[in-house]
Design a protein around this motif. Structure first.
Motif, PDB file in Angstrom:
ATOM      1  N   ALA A  90      13.630   1.212  -3.109  1.00 40.42           N
ATOM      2  CA  ALA A  90      14.013   0.157  -4.055  1.00 40.42           C
ATOM      3  C   ALA A  90      12.999  -0.992  -4.082  1.00 40.42           C
ATOM      4  O   ALA A  90      13.105  -1.889  -4.911  1.00 40.42           O
ATOM      5  N   ASN A  91      12.046  -0.968  -3.151  1.00 40.52           N
ATOM      6  CA  ASN A  91      11.082  -2.083  -3.071  1.00 40.52           C
ATOM      7  C   ASN A  91       9.669  -1.606  -3.420  1.00 40.52           C
ATOM      8  O   ASN A  91       8.979  -1.002  -2.603  1.00 40.52           O
ATOM      9  N   PRO A  92       9.236  -1.862  -4.657  1.00 43.81           N
ATOM     10  CA  PRO A  92       7.932  -1.341  -5.106  1.00 43.81           C
ATOM     11  C   PRO A  92       6.739  -1.905  -4.326  1.00 43.81           C
ATOM     12  O   PRO A  92       5.646  -1.344  -4.380  1.00 43.81           O
ATOM     13  N   TYR A  93       6.949  -3.031  -3.611  1.00 45.76           N
ATOM     14  CA  TYR A  93       5.837  -3.662  -2.887  1.00 45.76           C
ATOM     15  C   TYR A  93       5.593  -3.022  -1.520  1.00 45.76           C
ATOM     16  O   TYR A  93       4.622  -3.326  -0.853  1.00 45.76           O
ATOM     17  N   GLN A  94       6.506  -2.151  -1.107  1.00 48.26           N
ATOM     18  CA  GLN A  94       6.289  -1.446   0.161  1.00 48.26           C
ATOM     19  C   GLN A  94       5.475  -0.186  -0.124  1.00 48.26           C
ATOM     20  O   GLN A  94       5.822   0.606  -0.998  1.00 48.26           O
ATOM     21  N   TYR A  95       4.392  -0.008   0.634  1.00 40.19           N
ATOM     22  CA  TYR A  95       3.476   1.095   0.370  1.00 40.19           C
ATOM     23  C   TYR A  95       3.504   2.088   1.522  1.00 40.19           C
ATOM     24  O   TYR A  95       3.576   1.703   2.696  1.00 40.19           O
ATOM     25  N   ASN A  96       3.378   3.362   1.165  1.00 37.51           N
ATOM     26  CA  ASN A  96       3.503   4.396   2.185  1.00 37.51           C
ATOM     27  C   ASN A  96       2.230   4.527   3.034  1.00 37.51           C
ATOM     28  O   ASN A  96       1.126   4.623   2.497  1.00 37.51           O
ATOM     29  N   LEU A  97       2.414   4.557   4.345  1.00 38.31           N
ATOM     30  CA  LEU A  97       1.272   4.585   5.272  1.00 38.31           C
ATOM     31  C   LEU A  97       0.399   5.824   5.073  1.00 38.31           C
ATOM     32  O   LEU A  97      -0.835   5.728   5.131  1.00 38.31           O
ATOM     33  N   SER A  98       1.008   6.981   4.818  1.00 36.20           N
ATOM     34  CA  SER A  98       0.201   8.203   4.683  1.00 36.20           C
ATOM     35  C   SER A  98      -0.703   8.120   3.461  1.00 36.20           C
ATOM     36  O   SER A  98      -1.857   8.560   3.488  1.00 36.20           O
ATOM     37  N   GLU A  99      -0.192   7.522   2.386  1.00 38.35           N
ATOM     38  CA  GLU A  99      -1.008   7.348   1.177  1.00 38.35           C
ATOM     39  C   GLU A  99      -2.143   6.347   1.446  1.00 38.35           C
ATOM     40  O   GLU A  99      -3.283   6.555   1.038  1.00 38.35           O
ATOM     41  N   PHE A 100      -1.798   5.283   2.156  1.00 41.57           N
ATOM     42  CA  PHE A 100      -2.802   4.272   2.519  1.00 41.57           C
ATOM     43  C   PHE A 100      -3.932   4.901   3.348  1.00 41.57           C
ATOM     44  O   PHE A 100      -5.116   4.617   3.117  1.00 41.57           O
ATOM     45  N   LYS A 101      -3.560   5.751   4.307  1.00 37.25           N
ATOM     46  CA  LYS A 101      -4.576   6.414   5.146  1.00 37.25           C
ATOM     47  C   LYS A 101      -5.523   7.256   4.309  1.00 37.25           C
ATOM     48  O   LYS A 101      -6.735   7.270   4.536  1.00 37.25           O
ATOM     49  N   LYS A 102      -4.971   7.958   3.307  1.00 37.32           N
ATOM     50  CA  LYS A 102      -5.817   8.784   2.418  1.00 37.32           C
ATOM     51  C   LYS A 102      -6.803   7.898   1.670  1.00 37.32           C
ATOM     52  O   LYS A 102      -7.955   8.283   1.446  1.00 37.32           O
ATOM     53  N   GLU A 103      -6.337   6.736   1.243  1.00 40.18           N
ATOM     54  CA  GLU A 103      -7.190   5.831   0.453  1.00 40.18           C
ATOM     55  C   GLU A 103      -8.330   5.268   1.301  1.00 40.18           C
ATOM     56  O   GLU A 103      -9.471   5.193   0.842  1.00 40.18           O
ATOM     57  N   MET A 104      -8.038   4.884   2.537  1.00 40.94           N
ATOM     58  CA  MET A 104      -9.095   4.357   3.404  1.00 40.94           C
ATOM     59  C   MET A 104     -10.083   5.478   3.765  1.00 40.94           C
ATOM     60  O   MET A 104     -11.293   5.243   3.840  1.00 40.94           O
ATOM     61  N   ILE A 152     -22.813  -7.138 -11.119  1.00 38.72           N
ATOM     62  CA  ILE A 152     -21.996  -7.494  -9.958  1.00 38.72           C
ATOM     63  C   ILE A 152     -20.526  -7.295 -10.286  1.00 38.72           C
ATOM     64  O   ILE A 152     -19.933  -8.057 -11.035  1.00 38.72           O
ATOM     65  N   GLU A 153     -19.969  -6.228  -9.742  1.00 39.03           N
ATOM     66  CA  GLU A 153     -18.560  -5.911  -9.935  1.00 39.03           C
ATOM     67  C   GLU A 153     -17.978  -5.529  -8.594  1.00 39.03           C
ATOM     68  O   GLU A 153     -18.532  -4.659  -7.913  1.00 39.03           O
ATOM     69  N   ILE A 154     -16.902  -6.196  -8.204  1.00 42.43           N
ATOM     70  CA  ILE A 154     -16.291  -5.915  -6.898  1.00 42.43           C
ATOM     71  C   ILE A 154     -14.784  -5.741  -7.069  1.00 42.43           C
ATOM     72  O   ILE A 154     -14.075  -6.706  -7.403  1.00 42.43           O
ATOM     73  N   PRO A 155     -14.265  -4.526  -6.862  1.00 37.20           N
ATOM     74  CA  PRO A 155     -12.809  -4.366  -6.907  1.00 37.20           C
ATOM     75  C   PRO A 155     -12.168  -5.060  -5.704  1.00 37.20           C
ATOM     76  O   PRO A 155     -12.672  -4.975  -4.586  1.00 37.20           O
ATOM     77  N   VAL A 156     -11.079  -5.779  -5.993  1.00 36.74           N
ATOM     78  CA  VAL A 156     -10.319  -6.457  -4.927  1.00 36.74           C
ATOM     79  C   VAL A 156      -8.934  -5.819  -4.898  1.00 36.74           C
ATOM     80  O   VAL A 156      -8.190  -5.899  -5.885  1.00 36.74           O
ATOM     81  N   MET A 157      -8.606  -5.158  -3.804  1.00 41.83           N
ATOM     82  CA  MET A 157      -7.327  -4.465  -3.709  1.00 41.83           C
ATOM     83  C   MET A 157      -6.287  -5.377  -3.052  1.00 41.83           C
ATOM     84  O   MET A 157      -6.612  -6.153  -2.162  1.00 41.83           O
ATOM     85  N   LEU A 158      -5.041  -5.250  -3.505  1.00 43.12           N
ATOM     86  CA  LEU A 158      -3.939  -6.045  -2.952  1.00 43.12           C
ATOM     87  C   LEU A 158      -2.807  -5.123  -2.476  1.00 43.12           C
ATOM     88  O   LEU A 158      -2.245  -4.365  -3.267  1.00 43.12           O
ATOM     89  N   TYR A 159      -2.536  -5.192  -1.185  1.00 45.32           N
ATOM     90  CA  TYR A 159      -1.388  -4.502  -0.597  1.00 45.32           C
ATOM     91  C   TYR A 159      -0.431  -5.532  -0.013  1.00 45.32           C
ATOM     92  O   TYR A 159      -0.845  -6.647   0.355  1.00 45.32           O
ATOM     93  N   HIS A 160       0.830  -5.147   0.100  1.00 41.85           N
ATOM     94  CA  HIS A 160       1.802  -5.966   0.823  1.00 41.85           C
ATOM     95  C   HIS A 160       2.193  -5.205   2.093  1.00 41.85           C
ATOM     96  O   HIS A 160       1.335  -4.930   2.905  1.00 41.85           O
ATOM     97  N   VAL A 161       3.445  -4.835   2.223  1.00 40.72           N
ATOM     98  CA  VAL A 161       3.891  -4.067   3.391  1.00 40.72           C
ATOM     99  C   VAL A 161       3.366  -2.635   3.295  1.00 40.72           C
ATOM    100  O   VAL A 161       3.423  -2.021   2.225  1.00 40.72           O
ATOM    101  N   VAL A 162       2.845  -2.112   4.398  1.00 40.36           N
ATOM    102  CA  VAL A 162       2.454  -0.696   4.483  1.00 40.36           C
ATOM    103  C   VAL A 162       3.100  -0.126   5.739  1.00 40.36           C
ATOM    104  O   VAL A 162       2.884  -0.642   6.836  1.00 40.36           O
ATOM    105  N   LYS A 163       3.934   0.908   5.562  1.00 39.11           N
ATOM    106  CA  LYS A 163       4.603   1.489   6.730  1.00 39.11           C
ATOM    107  C   LYS A 163       5.010   2.938   6.460  1.00 39.11           C
ATOM    108  O   LYS A 163       4.989   3.378   5.303  1.00 39.11           O
ATOM    109  N   PRO A 164       5.397   3.676   7.514  1.00 42.44           N
ATOM    110  CA  PRO A 164       5.688   5.111   7.331  1.00 42.44           C
ATOM    111  C   PRO A 164       6.924   5.366   6.473  1.00 42.44           C
ATOM    112  O   PRO A 164       6.928   6.284   5.656  1.00 42.44           O
TER     113      PRO A 164
END
Ligand SMILES: [Zn+2]
Length: 254
Positions: A51-65, A34-46
């Motif tokens: 300067a803010n490493p916690y903001q994630y790019n929407l296009s990259e997020f779409k590729k991942e989903m 039993i192994e379950i990866p748990v992913m953590l995102y904060h802000v996701v936008k285009p």
């Protein structure tokens, strides 16, 4: 006639052995793994702030989903996640738990449409005092994401460093947030995410006393059934991470 009966009896016994034999080996195999990866995102936008490493790019997020969808991953609800860890429910072949912290308004605007496209479930760890805040989702948006399969869980009242607070203050952070979220959603939160991944032994004691089923930290690899329920690992996605990183992290936890 007796010979025929005996023959049938023998066949039936063999059949039982085969059925129960495969049943035992299948469940034993499943319980070992039993192994379950748990992913953590904060802000996701285009447009992200470099300067803010916690903001994630929407296009990259779409590729991942899209990758998770193509590969046959099954996104879990928080309830399913705990049931699988506790051996109360069978595990899909490729399970994953998607979590988003801080109830920021981009979730409603950008993330939800992607998750809806693939019929994916996710968890929003919500800071109760930030609901209706300037960069956060409104109460009605929170209810709308909930209607679309998103679990609302506890991320404290004020997003403080828990280890800096007294036990009484920590108790208030956990329980006042739980009460506010229950008032909003009609459901008692089962899970907690430590703000900044910060906690101490008092925090864990407070969570246990408050009937919270489990709590998530930041980092630590892939969660499994042996993971401490109050130190569940999460894989954090930062702006620098690409689809290649994501695939590696889903598979190895790092
Ligand atoms: Zn947070």
């Amino acid at each position: 006639m007796i010979i025929i009966k005996r023959a049938f009896g023998f066949l039936f016994a063999v059949l039982l052995l085969v059925v129960s034999g495969t049943g035992i080996s299948a469940s034993a195999k499943y319980k070992e793994n039993i192994e379950i990866p748990v992913m953590l995102y904060h802000v996701v936008k285009p447009e992200t702030d470099p300067a803010n490493p916690y903001q994630y790019n929407l296009s990259e997020f779409k590729k991942e989903m899209a990758y998770l969808h193509q590969q046959g991953y099954r996104t879990l609800t928080m309830k399913q996640y705990f049931n699988i860890l506790d051996h109360k429910a069978s595990m899909p072949k490729k399970p994953i738990l998607l979590t988003f912290d801080d109830n920021s308004s981009d979730f409603y605007q950008y993330i939800l449409p992607v998750l809806k496209e693939y019929g994916m479930k996710a968890t929003e760890f919500t800071v109760s005092s930030w609901i209706n805040g300037s960069w956060n989702m409104t109460a009605s948006q929170m209810l709308e994401i909930m209607d679309n399969g998103i679990n609302i869980q506890n991320h404290s009242v004020t997003h403080s460093f828990m280890a800096d607070l007294s036990k009484e203050q920590q108790y208030a952070e956990v329980n006042n947030a739980a009460a506010a979220l229950r008032d909003l959603t009609g459901q008692k939160p089962q899970a907690f995410a430590y703000p900044y991944g910060n906690y101490n032994t008092d925090t864990i004691a407070v969570l246990k006393e408050s009937g919270i089923k489990g709590a998530f930290k930041v980092g630590g690899g892939i969660s499994n059934d042996a993971s401490s329920r109050y130190e569940l690992p999460r894989i954090i996605m930062l702006q620098e991470h690409t689809l290649t990183d994501f695939i590696r992290m889903v598979n190895t936890g790092y």
